[in-house]
Design a protein around this motif. Structure first.
Motif, short mmCIF file in Angstrom:
data_model
loop_
_atom_site.label_atom_id
_atom_site.label_comp_id
_atom_site.label_asym_id
_atom_site.label_seq_id
_atom_site.Cartn_x
_atom_site.Cartn_y
_atom_site.Cartn_z
N ARG A 188 -3.17 -3.22 -3.10
CA ARG A 188 -2.17 -3.54 -2.48
C ARG A 188 -1.65 -4.77 -2.57
O ARG A 188 -0.52 -5.02 -2.46
N ASP A 480 4.05 0.60 1.92
CA ASP A 480 2.96 1.32 1.93
C ASP A 480 3.08 2.70 1.20
O ASP A 480 2.10 3.14 0.54
N THR A 483 2.47 1.77 -2.25
CA THR A 483 0.94 1.59 -2.48
C THR A 483 0.10 2.98 -2.51
O THR A 483 -0.78 3.19 -3.25
N VAL A 495 -3.92 3.30 3.35
CA VAL A 495 -3.29 2.22 2.53
C VAL A 495 -2.97 0.97 3.68
O VAL A 495 -2.52 0.11 3.26
#
Length: 506
Positions: A188, A480, A483, A495
């Motif tokens: 991430r 997010d 990710t 995540v």
RNA sequence: GGGCGCGUAGCUCAAUGGCAGAGCAGUGGCCUUUUAAGCCAUUGGUUGAAGGUUCGAGUCCUUCCGCGCUCACCA
């Protein structure tokens, strides 16, 4: 209320006391480390490869993850940020008393420091032959530690912490014992770094705009409300960055972006967290076609950087991020998927009737835009596995987007989908202040700020636009969700380090 | 908010309405190249909480708490 310690914790507290009785501080202020686990192993292997006799002297630090006492020797593993390394303790070297001290008063989860030389055991593992060791931080609560086994070179973990509630509430424990979780958050970080580098390399200026806002806007979400005590003023946590970033275009900052947190006071699901990270950019003199092309370029760039390739697997699907993405006009896509041509149904009543004729159950009283959105979500989105742009949206669900010349009911807007999930949303931004004011009024904003039921008019934003806003293209993407895609996670909670959970009285 | 499911030892999981168990972790012992080390012994439970049914409840019923899935919501 006094802290209650569990029986296991009480045993460790006794060991903590035993350390102190020996004059050993269980939480020393400073630590020493000459090598990480990986660096120590690599240094030894380099000497070994040259057939060298030189000793590799190191001091390592890490967390005790396995202990195997065997009489007058003990094997242990410590784990640090880069991996694990085995330690070998022998009574001959450190004295029987010290060995027993280690076996008895050191526990799994403790942070320790160990000094010695690297060697290779009979079974072939590069190991630290310990001549001195030291407690760095005593763990009182036992980690929910798994036991690992190596089968055909693969690490198989037994009884790993898997209860989602414990994992998310005690993310520190999850991270400590599940290396694949740490890997997700490393990835991430790499994704966010790559996004930032991409924007910077394209001469976008990174900015920060208010999270606390007197008037929220830029999306159709419910806000969180907070209060400034001294000013006696209610404030909202932002639901998007859009209206502030576009003010900056008025200020002649031609290309701006922000990566930050949005807050939406709405339902929680596998792809919705109340606070989530978004990338938005606004690009003067560009339109949605250019933004589309830049989006393709950006995601290919991120994939190259983070994965080293443009293909990846998501929930069993092989996704390819090579440009260009598939492009489907929303009207055509809906026509193909449902047999309904939204262009033939300019009113909600007409569209609802068409849906009923197809056996669907449109929500009674829903405006046309909502009906189209529902059709999109139900019949298109789940099938958009490979990267796809849906483009040209109805005006009435896009109050900040500019209409297509000659087609006032349709706006220059697109959304990007991957893996059956909406990833980004962009449009040619509306820069006509009078049109914008009319759209705000249509969407229920009101000048009567005393009426708490109504969403107040953002007069400052309109004033900014009246100074003149260059034509521009804007873009927003859920970081997010990106990710999730690149780490192959089904749930957004996987995540987000500390996802929102209902609070509990512990 | 609705529907469905789940909650048992520190972790992972068993237990027809009939004595709450196993592996790992822990504790004590043996063991000088092990690696889920092994062997012997052993501790550990308000079965999420509270009520109810029953001779008897981890199991059935009700309520509550929490989590998961799903629907609704979500420009």
């Amino acid at each position: 209320m006094a802290r209650e310690f569990s029986p296991l914790e009480k045993i460790r507290l006794e060991k903590l006391e035993a350390l102190r009785q020996r004059g050993i501080e269980p939480y020393p202020t400073r630590a020493e480390r000459t090598h990480t686990s990986r660096a120590a192993i690599q240094a030894f292997e380099a000497v070994e490869a040259q057939g060298g006799e030189a000793e590799v002297q190191v001091t390592l630090a890490g967390r005790l993850r396995a202990m195997r006492p065997m009489g007058k020797i003990t094997f242990a593993h410590i784990e640090d940020g880069e991996g694990r390394v085995q330690l070998f303790f022998r009574a001959n070297d450190i004295g029987l008393e010290n060995l027993q001290f280690f076996n008895r008063d050191f526990d799994l989860g403790d942070f320790i420091q160990a000094r010695g030389r690297m060697f290779r055991t009979r079974s072939g593992e590069v190991t630290l032959w310990v001549d001195d060791f030291r407690m760095l931080a005593k763990a009182i609560t036992p980690l929910p530690a798994a036991k690992d086994e190596v089968v055909d070179g693969e690490v198989v973990s037994h009884a790993t912490l898997s209860d989602p509630e414990t994992r998310f509430r005690q993310r520190y424990a999850d991270l400590a014992v599940n290396p694949e979780v740490r890997a997700i958050f490393r990835k991430r970080a790499a994704i966010v770094r790559a996004l930032r580098d991409f924007m910077d390399e394209h001469d976008f200026l990174e900015v920060e705009t208010p999270i606390l806002q007197p008037i929220y806007g830029g999306a159709a979400a419910q806000p969180f409300i907070t209060h400034h005590n001294q000013l006696k003023q209610d404030l909202y946590l932002r639901i998007s960055f859009e209206l502030y970033l576009k003010r900056l275009l008025v200020g002649n900052l031609e290309k701006v972006y922000e990566i930050g947190r949005d807050f939406r006071n709405e339902g929680v699901s596998f792809k919705h967290n109340p606070e989530f990270t978004q990338l938005e950019f606004y690009w003067a003199y560009a339109d949605y076609e250019q933004v589309m092309a830049l989006t393709e370029e950006m995601l290919a760039f991120v994939a190259d950087r983070v994965l080293g390739r443009r293909t990846f697997s998501y929930q069993g699907h092989e996704i390819n991020l090579d440009p260009p993405w598939k492009r489907i006009e929303l009207r055509q896509g809906l026509l193909d998927a449902t047999g309904i041509d939204i262009q033939q149904h300019p009113t909600a009543e007409s569209l609802a009737a068409a849906m009923q004729a197809k056996g669907m159950e449109p929500k009674p009283g829903a405006p046309r835009g909502k009906l189209i959105d529902a059709l999109l979500s139900t019949y298109l989105e789940p099938n958009l596995i490979q990267p796809t742009f849906l483009y040209n949206y109805p005006r009435d669900i896009s109050p900040l987007a500019k209409s297509i010349p000659g087609d006032p009911q349709t706006v220059e807007r697109f959304e990007g989908f991957i893996g059956g999930m909406e990833l980004c949303n962009a449009f040619t931004e509306l820069n006509d202040p009078l049109d914008q004011e009319a759209r705000f009024l249509e969407m229920g904003r009101d000048y009567d700020a005393d009426d708490e039921e109504r969403h107040p008019m953002d007069e400052d934003y309109l004033r900014a636009m009246r100074y003149g806003m260059p034509p521009n293209g804007g873009f927003g993407m859920g970081v997010d969700r990106l990710t999730m895609l690149l780490t192959d996670q089904h749930s957004i909670r996987e995540v987000i380090l500390f996802p929102h959970l209902r609070s509990r009285g512990d």
